[in-house]
Design an enzyme around this catalytic site. Structure first.
Site, short mmCIF file in Angstrom:
data_model
loop_
_atom_site.label_atom_id
_atom_site.label_comp_id
_atom_site.label_asym_id
_atom_site.label_seq_id
_atom_site.Cartn_x
_atom_site.Cartn_y
_atom_site.Cartn_z
N LYS A 21 1.01 -1.18 -0.08
CA LYS A 21 0.13 -0.02 0.00
C LYS A 21 0.82 1.25 -0.09
O LYS A 21 2.15 1.23 0.13
CB LYS A 21 -0.97 0.23 1.27
CG LYS A 21 -0.22 0.28 2.54
CD LYS A 21 -1.30 0.24 3.70
CE LYS A 21 -0.39 0.51 4.93
NZ LYS A 21 -1.45 0.29 6.20
N ARG A 43 3.73 -7.01 5.31
CA ARG A 43 3.86 -7.46 6.72
C ARG A 43 2.98 -8.97 6.80
O ARG A 43 2.96 -9.77 7.67
CB ARG A 43 3.73 -6.52 7.69
CG ARG A 43 4.54 -5.58 8.03
CD ARG A 43 4.17 -4.47 9.16
NE ARG A 43 3.13 -4.07 8.88
CZ ARG A 43 2.62 -2.76 8.45
NH1 ARG A 43 3.48 -2.14 7.75
NH2 ARG A 43 1.49 -2.28 8.15
N TYR A 203 10.78 7.74 15.79
CA TYR A 203 10.93 7.97 14.42
C TYR A 203 11.95 8.81 14.06
O TYR A 203 12.97 8.24 12.76
CB TYR A 203 9.64 8.46 13.98
CG TYR A 203 9.55 8.43 12.24
CD1 TYR A 203 9.29 7.03 11.51
CD2 TYR A 203 9.69 9.52 11.52
CE1 TYR A 203 9.17 6.89 10.23
CE2 TYR A 203 9.52 9.36 9.96
CZ TYR A 203 9.38 8.25 9.53
OH TYR A 203 9.32 8.15 8.12
N LYS A 207 15.15 7.13 11.99
CA LYS A 207 15.72 7.32 10.65
C LYS A 207 17.23 8.06 10.61
O LYS A 207 17.85 7.68 9.56
CB LYS A 207 14.67 8.52 10.00
CG LYS A 207 13.16 7.79 9.60
CD LYS A 207 13.50 6.59 8.74
CE LYS A 207 12.27 6.08 8.24
NZ LYS A 207 12.37 4.92 7.28
N LYS A 235 0.39 11.69 1.29
CA LYS A 235 -0.88 11.23 2.14
C LYS A 235 -0.90 9.82 2.18
O LYS A 235 -1.37 9.08 0.99
CB LYS A 235 -2.13 11.64 1.08
CG LYS A 235 -2.15 13.15 1.28
CD LYS A 235 -3.06 13.70 0.27
CE LYS A 235 -3.15 15.46 -0.05
NZ LYS A 235 -4.09 15.65 -1.11
N ASP A 237 -1.37 6.24 5.11
CA ASP A 237 -1.79 5.64 6.38
C ASP A 237 -0.83 6.27 7.36
O ASP A 237 -1.31 6.43 8.53
CB ASP A 237 -2.08 4.14 6.41
CG ASP A 237 -2.98 3.79 5.68
OD1 ASP A 237 -4.06 4.61 5.26
OD2 ASP A 237 -3.32 2.43 5.68
#
Length: 279
Positions: A21, A43, A203, A207, A235, A237
């Site tokens: 996705k 996953r 996060y 990274k 844009k 999830d």
């Protein structure tokens, strides 16, 4: 993480993690449209298979295979349950959307640990598994999907910032030590006092560590092309649909780096398709 492998017969093969996705799916579609054989990973095997069927419906059935990557997603714990109707972002600029997302993140200790495990160690383990294949290629490429949040400017601790930027001296062991210290300070509620990032803290640190690890690999394997690519604020999830780019636009920025001409740069950070600073 996208790893492009050219076989001795000059066939181009790319393994795309998280390809069911969002930006990952679009990377798969765009690479396949360019004639690259794509191994799509997910996953969840069911979701991965559904993504493959969707791509077949677009006429790309000759290019895809499914592979189930066994890792857990941290987003379920890390983000609050929110209405992600895109209409709520109408009239908000880039910075206002980012501010909204950061404010709506529930940064728990377990979520932070899961984030580091997924975004740094999970990616690292996949890289280690694929390195022999990449090294057997005449033009092996590794493109790690990064973020503007991984830039060193977000780390206020000057000593840590310098360590992460000193690639000639930095080691994987030291990266492990820094991540362990970060998580201990997170649990102790001492992030700001110790000069770590705050707001999307785990996060950002994961990274930043992945950027540093990518540069270590680039130095260690000069025959490979190892780069980091920030797709832009899309844009998806992951951003709760608050981004300003479409998944297609974000993916295009990753694909551009993946398909750079043979002999191109290595150990470089690309922001939306253009070379930029890790700082």
């Amino acid at each position: 993480m996208e790893g492009a492998i050219s076989s001795p017969s000059n066939a181009r093969i790319a393994v795309v993690t998280g390809g069911n996705k969002g930006i990952g799916f679009e990377v798969c579609r765009q690479l396949a449209s360019d004639g690259v054989t794509v191994v799509l990973t997910a996953r969840d095997e069911t979701r991965g298979t559904a993504a493959v069927e969707k791509l077949k419906g677009l006429g790309l059935s000759d290019f895809f295979a499914s592979l189930c990557e066994q890792c857990r997603s941290w987003w379920g714990e890390y983000l609050q349950e929110l209405d992600t109707n895109e209409e709520k972002f109408s009239g908000l600029d880039y910075h206002q959307r980012l501010e909204w997302m950061v404010k709506n993140v529930n940064e728990t200790v377990d979520g932070a640990k899961e984030c580091v495990q997924t975004n740094y160690y999970g990616t690292k383990h996949v890289i280690e598994a694929l390195l022999p294949l990449l090294q057997s290629s005449s033009d092996g490429r590794l493109v790690n999907v990064s973020s503007a949040y991984g830039l060193l400017t977000f780390i206020n601790n000057e000593e840590v910032r310098q360590e992460l930027n000193d690639i000639d001296s930095l080691t994987e062991k030291r990266l492990d030590e820094l991540l362990d210290k970060f998580l201990k300070d997170f649990e102790a509620g001492a992030l700001e006092a110790r000069g770590w990032s705050t707001g999307f803290a785990a996060y950002k640190m994961a990274k930043a560590a992945m950027n540093a690890y990518s540069r270590i690999l680039a130095n260690r394997y000069p025959e490979l092309r190892v780069n980091c690519a920030h797709p832009g604020y899309a844009k998806t999830d992951m951003t709760m649909s608050s981004g300003v780019l479409t998944p297609e636009e974000g993916a295009r920025n990753v694909v551009k780096v993946t398909l750079l001409p043979e002999g191109g740069p290595t150990g470089v950070y690309f922001a939306k398709g253009e070379e930029a600073s890790f700082l």
